[in-house]
Design a protein around this motif. Structure first.
Motif, PDB file in Angstrom:
ATOM      1  N   ALA A  97      37.640  47.847  42.677  1.00 11.76           N
ATOM      2  CA  ALA A  97      38.682  48.016  43.693  1.00 11.76           C
ATOM      3  C   ALA A  97      39.072  46.696  44.347  1.00 11.76           C
ATOM      4  O   ALA A  97      39.976  46.669  45.180  1.00 11.76           O
ATOM      5  N   ALA A 101      41.714  37.216  43.305  1.00 18.46           N
ATOM      6  CA  ALA A 101      42.754  36.190  43.141  1.00 18.46           C
ATOM      7  C   ALA A 101      42.882  35.857  41.658  1.00 18.46           C
ATOM      8  O   ALA A 101      41.882  35.607  40.986  1.00 18.46           O
ATOM      9  N   PRO A 129      38.442  34.398  35.790  1.00 18.27           N
ATOM     10  CA  PRO A 129      37.980  35.428  34.846  1.00 18.27           C
ATOM     11  C   PRO A 129      38.423  36.802  35.328  1.00 18.27           C
ATOM     12  O   PRO A 129      38.485  37.053  36.532  1.00 18.27           O
ATOM     13  N   ILE A 131      37.306  40.232  35.886  1.00 21.65           N
ATOM     14  CA  ILE A 131      35.985  40.857  36.026  1.00 21.65           C
ATOM     15  C   ILE A 131      35.980  42.231  35.377  1.00 21.65           C
ATOM     16  O   ILE A 131      35.073  42.575  34.597  1.00 21.65           O
ATOM     17  N   LEU A 132      37.006  43.029  35.672  1.00 23.80           N
ATOM     18  CA  LEU A 132      37.120  44.365  35.079  1.00 23.80           C
ATOM     19  C   LEU A 132      37.151  44.288  33.554  1.00 23.80           C
ATOM     20  O   LEU A 132      36.389  44.989  32.868  1.00 23.80           O
ATOM     21  N   GLY A 148      39.374  51.074  36.957  1.00 20.95           N
ATOM     22  CA  GLY A 148      40.115  49.960  37.543  1.00 20.95           C
ATOM     23  C   GLY A 148      41.150  50.452  38.528  1.00 20.95           C
ATOM     24  O   GLY A 148      41.478  51.645  38.563  1.00 20.95           O
ATOM     25  N   PHE A 149      41.667  49.542  39.322  1.00 27.75           N
ATOM     26  CA  PHE A 149      42.779  49.828  40.224  1.00 27.75           C
ATOM     27  C   PHE A 149      43.996  49.039  39.751  1.00 27.75           C
ATOM     28  O   PHE A 149      43.853  48.039  39.045  1.00 27.75           O
ATOM     29  N   GLU A 152      50.736  47.945  42.471  1.00 31.30           N
ATOM     30  CA  GLU A 152      52.032  47.559  41.920  1.00 31.30           C
ATOM     31  C   GLU A 152      53.122  47.776  42.965  1.00 31.30           C
ATOM     32  O   GLU A 152      52.987  48.618  43.859  1.00 31.30           O
ATOM     33  N   LYS A 167      42.891  46.303  29.597  1.00 34.67           N
ATOM     34  CA  LYS A 167      41.607  46.003  30.222  1.00 34.67           C
ATOM     35  C   LYS A 167      40.464  46.800  29.609  1.00 34.67           C
ATOM     36  O   LYS A 167      39.304  46.480  29.832  1.00 34.67           O
TER      37      LYS A 167
HETATM   38  N1  CTP Z   1      40.703  42.534  38.332  1.00 36.74           N
HETATM   39  C1  CTP Z   1      39.492  41.894  38.120  1.00 36.74           C
HETATM   40  N2  CTP Z   1      39.449  40.544  37.963  1.00 36.74           N
HETATM   41  C2  CTP Z   1      40.586  39.819  38.007  1.00 36.74           C
HETATM   42  C3  CTP Z   1      41.840  40.455  38.228  1.00 36.74           C
HETATM   43  C4  CTP Z   1      41.856  41.821  38.382  1.00 36.74           C
HETATM   44  O1  CTP Z   1      38.446  42.553  38.085  1.00 36.74           O
HETATM   45  N3  CTP Z   1      40.514  38.493  37.849  1.00 36.74           N
HETATM   46  C5  CTP Z   1      40.719  43.992  38.438  1.00 36.74           C
HETATM   47  C6  CTP Z   1      41.097  44.531  39.812  1.00 36.74           C
HETATM   48  O2  CTP Z   1      39.928  44.704  40.608  1.00 36.74           O
HETATM   49  C7  CTP Z   1      41.742  45.867  39.457  1.00 36.74           C
HETATM   50  C8  CTP Z   1      42.386  45.602  38.110  1.00 36.74           C
HETATM   51  O3  CTP Z   1      41.713  44.470  37.565  1.00 36.74           O
HETATM   52  O4  CTP Z   1      40.778  46.878  39.259  1.00 36.74           O
HETATM   53  C9  CTP Z   1      43.840  45.344  38.148  1.00 36.74           C
HETATM   54  O5  CTP Z   1      44.130  44.268  39.010  1.00 36.74           O
HETATM   55  P1  CTP Z   1      45.632  43.790  39.118  1.00 36.74           P
HETATM   56  O6  CTP Z   1      45.712  42.588  40.002  1.00 36.74           O
HETATM   57  O7  CTP Z   1      46.495  44.982  39.445  1.00 36.74           O
HETATM   58  O8  CTP Z   1      45.941  43.403  37.589  1.00 36.74           O
HETATM   59  P2  CTP Z   1      46.065  42.038  36.817  1.00 36.74           P
HETATM   60  O9  CTP Z   1      45.473  42.267  35.470  1.00 36.74           O
HETATM   61  O10 CTP Z   1      45.501  40.911  37.609  1.00 36.74           O
HETATM   62  O11 CTP Z   1      47.628  41.888  36.622  1.00 36.74           O
HETATM   63  P3  CTP Z   1      48.790  41.405  37.645  1.00 36.74           P
HETATM   64  O12 CTP Z   1      48.161  40.961  38.943  1.00 36.74           O
HETATM   65  O13 CTP Z   1      49.457  40.302  36.917  1.00 36.74           O
HETATM   66  O14 CTP Z   1      49.663  42.630  37.843  1.00 36.74           O
END
Ligand code: CTP
Ligand code: CA
Length: 226
Positions: A97, A101, A129, A131-132, A148-149, A152, A167
């Motif tokens: 959740a 960044a 990186p 993480i998800l 995942g979340f 949008e 993912k």
């Molecule tokens: N997430 C993560 N690690 C990252 C970026 C995102 O674990 N570096 C996880 C968030 O915790 C969430 C999911 O991925 O569960 C989606 O995050 P989101 O920001 O919506 O997706 P992104 O893949 O980063 O795509 P964008 O921001 O370009 O829409």
């Protein structure tokens, strides 16, 4: 909140949750971050604990207290969050959740940057990186249920479907953060997106979203192991 979750529904389970933003240092006094209060992730941790799970919460910097009965690990950056998550595995259920960044500054300075009156400081960014995706794509030790979340501002369902596939997670909780006061607010409107379809919930308080999500998840994991 918590009242719909059958008592002990997650007894014997280890649930790993990320919450809050990450802070990516620019210099010792400045950082890049996403907007995130941590309210939704922390509420999910509390709901999982109320359902009898052992809960590990990996939290970025938030203004919230640690949820009672939850082992909370405090981190700042995305790389620290990934490290804490990997150290906390194995888990039966992992819920991501956090508003991580997407980028960090390539060369954070060890001294405070000073205005020199002319040039703006260049900030070269590198990608953090995911993480998800890292956890969902593990060859061994992948949690059986990875959630995942997706926050949008447009095309919420389409983008959530794309994230589900890319993912490699089992469920995406998608929310529309355009317009209203979701960010930092107490209510949330979510869509549960899986390979099988979409389930849209009414706008609910975040602790209600949390308890319903935990009840839903308890229905997905194979029955009791406790
Ligand atoms: N997430 C993560 N690690 C990252 C970026 C995102 O674990 N570096 C996880 C968030 O915790 C969430 C999911 O991925 O569960 C989606 O995050 P989101 O920001 O919506 O997706 P992104 O893949 O980063 O795509 P964008 O921001 O370009 O829409
Ligand atoms: Ca992102």
């Amino acid at each position: 909140g918590g009242d719909q979750v059958p008592h002990g529904a997650l007894a014997g389970r280890h649930v790993l949750i990320t919450s809050g933003p990450t802070h990516e240092p620019i210099d010792p006094v400045r950082y890049i971050a996403n907007r995130s209060s941590g309210k939704q992730g922390h509420a999910i941790a509390a709901a999982a604990a109320a359902a009898g799970a052992r809960v590990t919460l990996v939290s970025g910097p938030v203004a919230l207290p640690d949820p009672p009965g939850v082992e909370t690990i405090h981190v700042e950056s995305a790389r620290e969050m990934l490290n804490a998550v990997e150290t906390s595995l194995p888990a039966d259920i992992a819920i991501f959740a956090a508003a991580v960044a997407d980028w960090r500054v390539a060369d954070a300075t060890s001294n405070k940057m000073k205005k020199d009156g002319n040039a703006l400081p260049p900030l070269a960014l590198v990608e953090n990186p995911d993480i998800l995706a890292t956890v969902a794509h593990r060859k061994s030790g992948r949690p059986p249920l990875v959630v995942g979340f997706a926050a949008e501002t447009q095309n919420v369902i389409d983008y959530a479907r794309a994230k589900l596939a890319k993912k490699g997670c089992d469920l995406i909780v998608a929310n529309d953060v355009g317009g209203t006061g979701v960010m930092g607010g107490d209510a949330n409107t979510v869509h549960l997106v899986t390979a099988d379809g979409v389930e849209t919930w009414p706008t609910l308080p975040k602790d209600e979203v949390a308890s319903r999500l935990i009840a839903h998840i308890a229905g997905l994991v194979p029955a009791g192991r406790a």
